[in-house]
Design an enzyme around this catalytic site. Structure first.
Site, PDB file in Angstrom:
ATOM      1  N   LYS A 117     -36.164  12.107  74.414  1.00 24.71           N
ATOM      2  CA  LYS A 117     -35.677  11.374  75.600  1.00 24.71           C
ATOM      3  C   LYS A 117     -34.272  11.826  75.999  1.00 24.71           C
ATOM      4  CE  LYS A 117     -38.610   7.296  75.016  1.00 24.71           C
ATOM      5  NZ  LYS A 117     -39.091   7.459  73.628  1.00 24.71           N
TER       6      LYS A 117
HETATM    7  O1  6AU Z   1     -47.091   2.324  68.843  1.00 23.72           O
HETATM    8  P1  6AU Z   1     -45.647   2.071  68.508  1.00 23.72           P
HETATM    9  O2  6AU Z   1     -45.076   0.890  69.242  1.00 23.72           O
HETATM   10  O3  6AU Z   1     -45.410   1.998  67.025  1.00 23.72           O
HETATM   11  O4  6AU Z   1     -44.839   3.383  68.953  1.00 23.72           O
HETATM   12  C1  6AU Z   1     -44.691   3.754  70.285  1.00 23.72           C
HETATM   13  C2  6AU Z   1     -44.013   5.094  70.403  1.00 23.72           C
HETATM   14  C3  6AU Z   1     -42.580   5.138  69.890  1.00 23.72           C
HETATM   15  C4  6AU Z   1     -41.717   5.040  71.132  1.00 23.72           C
HETATM   16  O5  6AU Z   1     -40.503   5.751  71.011  1.00 23.72           O
HETATM   17  C5  6AU Z   1     -42.599   5.686  72.214  1.00 23.72           C
HETATM   18  O6  6AU Z   1     -43.947   5.487  71.780  1.00 23.72           O
HETATM   19  N1  6AU Z   1     -42.436   5.135  73.590  1.00 23.72           N
HETATM   20  C6  6AU Z   1     -42.172   5.978  74.700  1.00 23.72           C
HETATM   21  C7  6AU Z   1     -42.304   7.416  74.671  1.00 23.72           C
HETATM   22  C8  6AU Z   1     -43.459   8.061  74.112  1.00 23.72           C
HETATM   23  O7  6AU Z   1     -41.549   8.120  75.274  1.00 23.72           O
HETATM   24  C9  6AU Z   1     -41.881   5.426  75.949  1.00 23.72           C
HETATM   25  C10 6AU Z   1     -42.033   4.037  76.162  1.00 23.72           C
HETATM   26  O8  6AU Z   1     -41.890   3.549  77.260  1.00 23.72           O
HETATM   27  N2  6AU Z   1     -42.402   3.271  75.091  1.00 23.72           N
HETATM   28  C11 6AU Z   1     -42.618   3.777  73.832  1.00 23.72           C
HETATM   29  O9  6AU Z   1     -42.986   3.024  72.934  1.00 23.72           O
HETATM   30  O10 6AU Z   1     -42.383   6.390  69.241  1.00 23.72           O
END
Ligand code: 6AU
Length: 263
Positions: free
Chosen positions: A93
């Protein structure tokens, strides 16, 4: 609309070579699961890659949470990516000016440019952030970025104007050949079928965590929210068998995609 099109057809329309490759990989391997390998030791990440590798199209890292990072870890991860045929995304990011972002991408301890096929980028600084990353990507064809236009977290400050500007950057900007996709939460976010929609916040048991994360089911994110790839972290990582959980999430995300496009 793009959500009714098959990945093979969308590969033909993609402007970024890496997006074409990823669309084709998903279609051939029959998986649209990205695992968020959010653990803090290299051994744990490599175990996730070995065990879940056959079920995923993408393995997503947060390299700055690793306690024992070293360059041989990167080599091992790259060979597992080759062995199991998945791509690697560093969820960095980036959000700074082009020059600083270029330095962060290529240098320091992690040298992200050397091993991550894809990185996530905030559009906040404007077009120059993409130019910065592209300027130090050794081989532009094997690299690309995902731009964030929406976030899954409660109360995030992104508004419609910011979203529209971001999509414009991804579709009409100078570096459309370097933009593989969009990280967002809804199908309405963009129309161009050559971009890949990556959607985090996926869990079979919906709801939220206690730090603002919001979850939807695999079926809901693919069929109602337009996700091409679903990102799953704790839904898999906290299961008693991560292998079985990865396989289950793969099956549910992939059948939802098949239903959506009429396969
Ligand atoms: O399924 P989780 O909640 O354990 O993990 C979600 C993953 C984490 C966050 O850094 C990422 O997705 N993420 C992102 C990304 C991919 O950029 C954006 C967002 O809006 N929400 C989010 O959770 O590694």
């Amino acid at each position: 609309s793009r959500t009714k099109m098959r990945f093979e057809a969308r590969a033909d329309l993609a402007k970024a070579k890496i997006a074409k490759d990823l669309f084709k990989l998903m279609a051939t391997k029959k998986t649209n699961l990205c695992i968020a390998a959010d653990v803090t030791s290299t051994d744990e990440i490599l175990k996730i890659a070995e065990v879940c590798g056959p079920h995923i199209c993408l393995l997503k890292t947060h390299v700055d949470i690793i306690e024992n990072f070293n360059i041989s870890f990167v080599q091992a991860l790259k060979s597992l990516a080759e062995k199991h045929n998945f791509l690697i995304m560093e969820d960095r990011k980036f959000a700074d000016i082009g020059n600083t972002t270029a330095l962060q991408y290529a240098n320091g301890i992690y040298k992200i440019a050397e091993w991550a096929n894809l990185v996530t980028v905030h559009s906040l600084p404007g077009q120059s952030i993409i130019q910065g990353i592209k300027s130090v990507a050794a081989n532009v064809e094997s690299r690309g970025v995902f731009l964030l236009t929406e976030m899954s977290s409660q109360g995030n400050l992104i508004n419609d104007k910011y979203k529209e500007g971001t999509i414009k950057m991804a579709t009409e900007g100078l570096d459309t050949d370097f933009i593989a996709g969009i990280v967002c939460q809804s199908a309405e976010c963009f129309a161009f079928p050559g971009l890949i929609q990556l959607t985090p916040g996926v869990k079979i048991d919906e709801g939220s965590d206690n730090l603002g994360q919001r979850y939807n089911t695999p079926e809901f994110v693919v069929k109602e929210k337009g996700a091409d790839i679903g990102v799953v972290g704790r839904g898999i990582l906290n299961a008693s068998s991560i292998e079985k959980a990865a396989s289950l999430y793969r099956d549910r995300l992939w059948s939802a995609y098949c239903d959506r496009v009429g396969l």
